[in-house]
Design an enzyme around this catalytic site. Structure first.
Site, mmCIF file in Angstrom:
data_model
loop_
_atom_site.group_PDB
_atom_site.id
_atom_site.type_symbol
_atom_site.label_atom_id
_atom_site.label_comp_id
_atom_site.label_asym_id
_atom_site.label_seq_id
_atom_site.Cartn_x
_atom_site.Cartn_y
_atom_site.Cartn_z
ATOM 1 N N GLU A 97 2.220 2.748 4.417
ATOM 2 C CA GLU A 97 2.263 3.439 5.719
ATOM 3 C C GLU A 97 1.060 3.068 6.592
ATOM 4 O OE1 GLU A 97 4.897 4.627 6.595
ATOM 5 O OE2 GLU A 97 5.858 4.812 4.649
ATOM 6 N N GLY A 98 0.596 1.847 6.454
ATOM 7 C CA GLY A 98 -0.571 1.376 7.193
ATOM 8 C C GLY A 98 -1.809 1.570 6.349
#
Length: 586
Positions: free
Chosen positions: A439-440
């Site tokens: 998610e980054g």
């Protein structure tokens, strides 16, 4: 390792005393919700997590997932417990009421999510992404798509996935090459490959709904040319039931360091039928609805693992007898004292406790703001939205960094036993490591915080967040604690203002230190607030625990902010001077 126990007393304190949840719900016009109902939801959620989900964690890690004849099988018991999960309505907690969801406030659901992460991170992952898919479909899909898919996603009868990453396109989604060709009937033919797809295939449900980023034929280059598509594993017949297999298959499942019981798949789309979600070339904006929700939920993964590691370490430190305490014999009836009384073990346990409970408080502030964003009037909702946007990268990055630190301390407290498979501590450390990546990555979160949420916004989100925390400070009754909290908040606001004038290169170099600095400061404010609130609590252990842990945080954890502040304001000359040749002699 000790059996998992839900932190119910801490949540009761946070909801009833600290957040004053009854007044919070009344201000939002949520008369049907109160502390009593929240307690019942959390107690039952904790029971389900501890009794149903947690016992699967060890065996799930041992068994892992298998791929045979194009079908993924999850570890024994996973599908059975999922069926119980959706049967009892847990998946529908946050779903919209018009599609058979319970539409609960976030402040009721978030504690349950933390406890599921503590119990079994691999198992929780698939349900987490289904909730994110519900958000994307409910906010951006056409009415026909909602009618076909949303109720079954809300209930959990079908699960959802997020398909972004490609072998050559990770952080830079502008490079993705998956294609979407229009079909005569208004659908699209999706062709391409995606990697690292959590829950890409499994044996839990009769259908899986993939949310896929792809490019239309005439799409502009870069991120401005990305569209979002809903692509089911099975196409639906006229009765709305899964029928023909879509042209999507699992290329392989990843062999990972941790979360081995979660099926992480390579997904291949070969002209698979999909439908546009949102406007053409606006897919990234639609996908961010999922991603921002998932980023906070990943932060909760760090918190959940930290709680499990802290519990295991505390139980072991109470039971493990080694030597005598340096401050004198503490257990004369035993041949030695518990290692709990060794100052260095106490340091590690208090670090675990201070970070875990501090992050839980931050998560509940975030959940409260999500309630306000959802239910309040325009101005208050917009203010809460700004706070949420500012806190999202902090929650994702700091909570997962914290989760790894607390898990590592858990291994250390166990000593050699912590490194041994049977005690479970090493699994927690392996499992939580991924949370800093997906998610980054946490570096991306830091760049987003300082570059987008602070500088590009010219401090507007910062001001909203500072206002909220100023209100928290103002409620502190004890003058000494209020003064200390105000000093920390003022220092943070002043240092943040200095960052506003940074160049792009300077802010990139300062990003990770600014995020950590912000987290230590803001959690410090929350600790002063919690200690003050707990001073009148009738639960003696909780009252003393909050007060003493706050003192420990102030003396031993909060000073970390100074190193981060100095680093973030030191400039980036040493980084910009890098040519690459510095590493050649290695």
């Amino acid at each position: 390792m000790a059996d998992y126990q839900a932190p119910l007393s801490d949540y009761q304190f946070l909801l009833r005393d600290w957040l004053q949840i009854d007044e919070h719900y009344q201000r939002l016009g949520l008369g049907e919700f109160d502390f009593e109902l929240a307690t019942e939801v959390i107690n039952q959620g904790g029971k389900f997590a501890a009794e149903e989900v947690a016992p699967l964690n060890r065996n799930g890690d041992e068994q892992g997932c298998t791929l045979k004849n194009g079908q993924v099988t999850t570890p024994e018991g996973f599908a059975r417990v999922y069926a119980s999960y959706i049967e009892n309505g847990w998946n529908a907690m946050l779903g919209p009421a018009e599609f058979d969801g319970q539409d609960l406030p976030y402040s009721m659901a978030i504690p349950v999510h933390e406890m599921l992460n503590s119990a079994n991170l691999s198992w929780r992952l698939t349900t987490m992404l289904t909730e994110s898919a519900v958000l994307a479909v409910s906010r951006h899909a056409t009415e026909p798509l909602k009618q076909q898919y949303l109720a079954r996603l809300v209930s959990g009868e079908w699960t959802g996935t997020m398909n972004l990453t490609e072998p050559h396109a990770g952080t830079d989604l502008g490079l993705l090459s998956t294609r979407a060709e229009p079909n005569p009937d208004g659908s699209y033919a999706i062709t391409g490959s995606k990697i690292f797809i959590t829950g890409g295939d499994h044996d839990w449900t009769s259908n899986i709904i993939h949310m896929v980023l792809a490019r239309l034929p005439d799409a502009p280059l870069g991120v401005k040319g990305i569209s979002l598509f809903l692509v089911p594993k099975f196409l639906l017949n006229e009765q709305g039931e899964p029928d023909a297999l879509n042209a999507v298959n699992v290329g392989s499942i990843e062999h990972k360091m941790g979360i081995k019981a979660s099926p992480t798949c390579v997904m291949n789309y070969d002209g698979a039928t999909g439908w546009l979600v949102g406007e053409p070339n606006q897919g990234l904006a639609c996908m961010f609805t999922m991603m921002n929700d998932a980023r906070f939920q990943v932060g909760l993964q760090g918190l959940g693992v930290a709680q499990a590691a802290y519990q295991g370490a505390l139980t072991y430190a109470r039971e493990r007898l080694q030597s005598r305490s340096p401050q004198g014999i503490r257990q004369p009836e035993c041949k030695a004292d518990a290692i709990l009384y060794q100052p260095d073990v106490a340091r590690m346990l208090l670090t675990q406790k201070a970070l875990t409970e501090g992050c839980r408080a931050l998560a509940m502030v975030y959940a409260q703001q999500m309630d306000i964003e959802k239910y309040a009037d325009g101005a208050n909702s917009q203010q809460a939205h700004k706070v949420i946007e500012f806190l999202t990268p902090i929650c994702k990055a700091f909570m997962t960094d914290m989760g790894l630190e607390v898990a590592s301390l858990g291994v250390q407290i166990f000593g050699g036993h912590g490194y041994i498979r049977e005690w479970g501590m090493e699994q927690l450390m392996r499992d939580v490591r991924i949370a800093q990546l997906y998610e980054g990555t946490n570096g991306i979160q830091a760049a987003d915080l300082i570059g987008r949420k602070l500088i590009r916004d010219n401090g507007d989100r910062l001001a909203a967040t500072e206002k909220l925390f100023s209100e928290i400070v103002d409620k502190i009754a004890d003058e000494g604690n209020r003064s200390l909290a105000a000093d920390v908040l003022r220092e943070w606001q002043e240092a943040s203002s200095l960052c506003l004038s940074m160049s792009a290169a300077e802010s990139a170099g300062a990003a990770c230190d600014y995020l950590a600095y912000s987290a230590y400061c803001l959690i410090g404010v929350l600790w002063f607030s919690m200690a003050d609130c707990a001073s009148g609590n009738g639960h003696e252990a909780l009252r003393n625990g909050k007060r003493k842990t706050c003192a420990f945080y102030q003396q031993r954890i909060l000073p970390r902010k100074e190193a981060h502040r100095r680093a973030m304001l030191a400039g980036c000359d040493s980084l910009l001077a890098l040519s690459g040749s510095e590493f050649d002699y290695l």
